[in-house]
Design a protein around this motif. Structure first.
Motif, PDB file in Angstrom:
ATOM      1  N   LEU A 112       0.816  -1.220   0.000  1.00 28.44           N
ATOM      2  CA  LEU A 112       0.000   0.000   0.000  1.00 28.44           C
ATOM      3  C   LEU A 112       0.847   1.267   0.000  1.00 28.44           C
ATOM      4  CD1 LEU A 112      -2.829  -1.042   2.455  1.00 28.44           C
ATOM      5  CD2 LEU A 112      -3.196  -0.140   0.158  1.00 28.44           C
ATOM      6  N   THR A 113       2.072   1.181   0.513  1.00 29.83           N
ATOM      7  CA  THR A 113       2.914   2.374   0.622  1.00 29.83           C
ATOM      8  C   THR A 113       4.069   2.410  -0.380  1.00 29.83           C
ATOM      9  OG1 THR A 113       4.208   1.266   2.349  1.00 29.83           O
ATOM     10  CG2 THR A 113       2.436   2.748   3.081  1.00 29.83           C
ATOM     11  N   GLY A 114       4.237   1.320  -1.131  1.00 28.58           N
ATOM     12  CA  GLY A 114       5.336   1.275  -2.095  1.00 28.58           C
ATOM     13  C   GLY A 114       6.688   1.029  -1.442  1.00 28.58           C
ATOM     14  N   LEU A 115       6.678   0.505  -0.222  1.00 26.22           N
ATOM     15  CA  LEU A 115       7.917   0.206   0.502  1.00 26.22           C
ATOM     16  C   LEU A 115       8.229  -1.282   0.437  1.00 26.22           C
ATOM     17  CD1 LEU A 115       7.154   2.317   3.703  1.00 26.22           C
ATOM     18  CD2 LEU A 115       8.784   2.924   1.902  1.00 26.22           C
ATOM     19  N   ARG A 116       9.466  -1.647   0.758  1.00 24.36           N
ATOM     20  CA  ARG A 116       9.819  -3.053   0.890  1.00 24.36           C
ATOM     21  C   ARG A 116       9.362  -3.526   2.262  1.00 24.36           C
ATOM     22  NH1 ARG A 116      15.822  -3.436   0.229  1.00 24.36           N
ATOM     23  NH2 ARG A 116      15.359  -5.579   0.739  1.00 24.36           N
TER      24      ARG A 116
END
Length: 198
Positions: free
Chosen positions: A166-170
């Motif tokens: 949802l946040t585009g993080l790993r």
């Protein structure tokens, strides 16, 4: 959101979905209005290198996939059942007829769509932020507000992987960031679940 009895009155059917079942795919043209009766549904797409990006996760009572229904454009994302559940689906023409006969429903639907646009607007600057903690806190606070849970705390019912998508993080970054936020006292971890205090 829309009264289930009204949807059924206009021909809606209850569709059982299995976990990971695709409800509709990117590029397909919409034929139905969908509303969740039980379970959760995510809207997602994938980057060129195959990384999933979750646009949103919808919960019981929420609708999904409406914008293309109104503008006769193909879906820009997939809809996939996160859990097994039930989805109300009503044919596009019957849905339009219902909206014409019940303008109050149309107004409520507009409000729901506006709320989603607002979410996208407040999340967009955070997604470009270099601070993973800021991204996560913005998302968690939005989820808390959306749930409108009564009480003194809100338990986040998403996995670390879903938060990453949802946040585009790993996922590793999400885990580290959550630990940092916990040390600051802005959330707690209990039995592996993230808990936000009101």
């Amino acid at each position: 959101m829309i009264d289930e009895e009204l949807l059924i009155q206009f021909g809606a059917e209850i569709r059982k979905v299995k976990k990971n079942e695709i409800i509709f795919e990117i590029g397909h043209f919409p034929n139905f209005y969908y509303q969740i009766k039980e379970g959760n549904v995510k809207m997602n797409n994938f980057t060129e290198d195959g990384k999933e990006f979750i646009q949103n996760i919808f919960i019981k009572g929420q609708s999904f996939g409406e914008p293309p229904l109104f503008i006769d454009e193909p879906y820009p994302a997939n809809a996939v059942a996160v859990t097994k559940g039930k989805v109300l689906q009503i044919n596009k023409l019957a849905f339009y007829e219902m909206l014409q006969q019940h303008p109050e429903v149309s107004l409520a639907l507009n409000k729901s769509l506006a709320r989603r646009l607002y979410y996208k607007s407040i999340m967009a600057p955070e997604l470009s932020s270099q601070s993973p903690e800021k991204r996560l806190l913005k998302l968690l606070n939005y989820l808390k507000k959306r749930e409108k849970e009564k009480g003194i705390e809100f338990v986040v019912d998403l996995s670390r992987q879903q938060l990453a998508d949802l946040t585009g993080l790993r996922v590793e970054t999400v885990i580290r960031s959550i630990k940092k936020i916990e040390k600051k006292g802005e959330l707690q971890i209990r039995n592996g679940k993230i808990v936000l205090l009101f």
